[in-house]
Design an enzyme around this catalytic site. Structure first.
Site, short mmCIF file in Angstrom:
data_model
loop_
_atom_site.label_atom_id
_atom_site.label_comp_id
_atom_site.label_asym_id
_atom_site.label_seq_id
_atom_site.Cartn_x
_atom_site.Cartn_y
_atom_site.Cartn_z
N CYS A 122 0.91 -1.24 -0.09
CA CYS A 122 -0.04 -0.19 -0.18
C CYS A 122 0.74 1.53 -0.12
O CYS A 122 0.44 2.24 -0.66
CB CYS A 122 -1.03 0.07 1.23
SG CYS A 122 -0.25 -0.07 2.80
N LYS A 195 -6.03 -8.98 11.20
CA LYS A 195 -5.91 -7.68 11.02
C LYS A 195 -7.18 -6.78 10.42
O LYS A 195 -7.78 -7.36 9.66
CB LYS A 195 -4.73 -7.27 9.90
CG LYS A 195 -4.85 -5.69 9.60
CD LYS A 195 -3.52 -5.46 8.54
CE LYS A 195 -3.45 -4.02 8.42
NZ LYS A 195 -2.40 -3.87 7.32
N GLU A 233 -8.47 -17.23 10.43
CA GLU A 233 -7.41 -16.65 9.58
C GLU A 233 -5.95 -17.15 10.46
O GLU A 233 -4.86 -17.34 9.65
CB GLU A 233 -7.37 -15.03 9.70
CG GLU A 233 -8.43 -14.47 8.83
CD GLU A 233 -7.84 -14.10 7.59
OE1 GLU A 233 -6.65 -14.62 7.40
OE2 GLU A 233 -8.57 -13.62 6.65
N LYS A 248 -4.23 -7.30 15.36
CA LYS A 248 -4.22 -5.96 15.17
C LYS A 248 -5.48 -5.32 14.81
O LYS A 248 -6.16 -5.70 14.24
CB LYS A 248 -3.09 -5.49 14.05
CG LYS A 248 -2.81 -4.40 13.44
CD LYS A 248 -2.05 -4.13 12.47
CE LYS A 248 -2.09 -2.69 11.85
NZ LYS A 248 -1.65 -2.69 10.58
C1 PBG Z 1 0.07 -1.73 5.78
C2 PBG Z 1 -0.05 -1.51 7.49
C3 PBG Z 1 -1.19 -0.56 7.83
C4 PBG Z 1 -0.62 -0.57 9.36
C5 PBG Z 1 0.51 -1.30 9.44
N1 PBG Z 1 0.79 -2.05 8.14
C6 PBG Z 1 -2.17 0.23 7.36
C7 PBG Z 1 -3.20 -0.19 6.90
O1 PBG Z 1 -3.62 -1.36 6.79
O2 PBG Z 1 -4.05 0.80 6.19
C8 PBG Z 1 -1.27 0.11 10.40
C9 PBG Z 1 -0.29 0.35 11.59
C10 PBG Z 1 -0.73 1.62 12.37
O3 PBG Z 1 -1.86 2.00 12.41
O4 PBG Z 1 -0.09 2.10 13.31
N2 PBG Z 1 -1.06 -2.53 5.23
#
Ligand code: PBG
Length: 324
Positions: A122, A195, A233, A248
């Site tokens: 991303c 996540k 998952e 997360k």
């Molecule tokens: C990448 C990623 C994200 C985060 C960690 N790896 C952002 C997302 O998924 O939008 C978020 C970490 C944070 O908010 O501190 N995909």
């Protein structure tokens, strides 16, 4: 007066007794400090929604890492802001990509630091999604090859642990296979297994300049109300060879974290994400809460729920307090 044999207060009487019976202890080794590497030199740009967190050029990153090591930080996780972005995220797996160069520099300047690399697309795609996009959709299987190449380039640069966070099905297996075929069977995988599509990532998207250009991430990240699906998952990533399973965000998913801890006998990680950090910072700046106290109480709750590893922007501050 009624007879009272049990008096829990006996063991709360002094600080020494409370420490004697304390059930959960944070240790410096539990923490992972996230860092955002950007192009240029002498760049140290504070993220407005995350006071105390910066975009750092590679030279500044190596300084930051060595200072963090001196404080007691033993692991970092790197995110990259590339010079340019494109539809296929070429910056994510470039040999001289921003994160790959940072890893090599840190390996030299602070060899003992455990280096983790976030493996996602991303930050590197022009559209800001975590995979390849066609007709407005993120295509799972075509993204796997790019994610695996990204992990391979991070491992060859010297990362100890790669951390796939794109939430593509099969990403852990694809990465494991590519790493093994290239002789990196010792590179560990910390899977962002569970996540959620969370509002708590807001400040991160400013820090990593990775907000999706259209739509959102709900078609690949998990739906917040689901916990049983989280076990599925975790099970899949475990089966594909994940060495560490992550949940997360952390605090609003402590129930899920506990379930993962109880079901899977690999180390569990939890990411105290940008929005969770920002909430504490903002309230503290207003003088509404005691920052140190709320920080430690929060991090302790994450450990108590079952995290062996805690990724947090507060890593340095927490370790400093623990050493006091
Ligand atoms: C990448 C990623 C994200 C985060 C960690 N790896 C952002 C997302 O998924 O939008 C978020 C970490 C944070 O908010 O501190 N995909």
């Amino acid at each position: 007066m009624p007879e009272m044999i049990h008096r829990p207060r006996r063991l709360r009487r002094t600080g020494a007794i409370r420490a004697l019976v304390r059930e959960t202890r944070l240790a410096p080794e539990n923490f992972v400090l996230p860092l955002f590497v950007c192009p240029g030199t002498n760049v140290r740009r504070e993220i407005s929604s995350m006071p105390g967190v910066y975009n750092l050029s590679i030279d500044e990153t190596t300084n930051e890492v060595s200072a963090a090591y001196d404080v007691g930080v033993r692991s970092i996780i790197l995110f990259g802001l590339p010079e340019t972005k494109d539809a296929m995220a070429s910056g994510a797996h470039a040999e001289d990509g921003i994160v790959q160069r940072a890893i090599r520099a840190i390996r030299k300047s602070t060899p003992e630091m455990i280096i983790m690399a976030d493996t996602c697309l991303c930050e590197y795609t022009s559209h800001g999604h975590c995979g390849v996009v066609r007709d407005g959709e993120v295509i799972n299987d075509e993204s796997l090859e790019l994610l695996a190449l990204t992990a391979l380039s991070q491992a060859s640069a010297g990362a100890d642990i790669v951390a796939p966070s794109a939430m593509m099905d099969g990403q852990v297996g694809a990465i494991r296979e590519m790493l093994d075929n290239a002789g990196f069977e010792q590179t560990a995988i910390m899977a962002y297994a569970v996540k959620y599509a969370s509002g708590f990532y807001g400040p991160f998207r400013e820090a990593a300049q990775s907000a999706p250009e259209f739509g959102d991430r709900r078609a690949y990240q998990m739906d917040p109300p689901n916990a049983r699906e989280a076990m599925r998952e975790a099970e899949l990533d475990y089966g594909e060879g994940a060495d560490i399973l992550m949940v997360k965000p952390a605090t609003v998913y402590l129930d899920v974290l506990k379930m993962v801890r109880e079901r899977f006998d690999v180390p569990t990680a939890a990411y105290h994400v940008s929005g969770e950090y920002a909430l504490i910072k903002a309230a503290a700046q207003k003088g509404w809460i005691d920052e140190e106290r709320v920080m430690m109480e929060t991090l302790t709750s994450i450990k108590r729920a079952g995290a062996d590893i805690i990724l947090t922007y507060y890593a340095r501050e927490a370790i400093k307090l623990l050493k006091k």
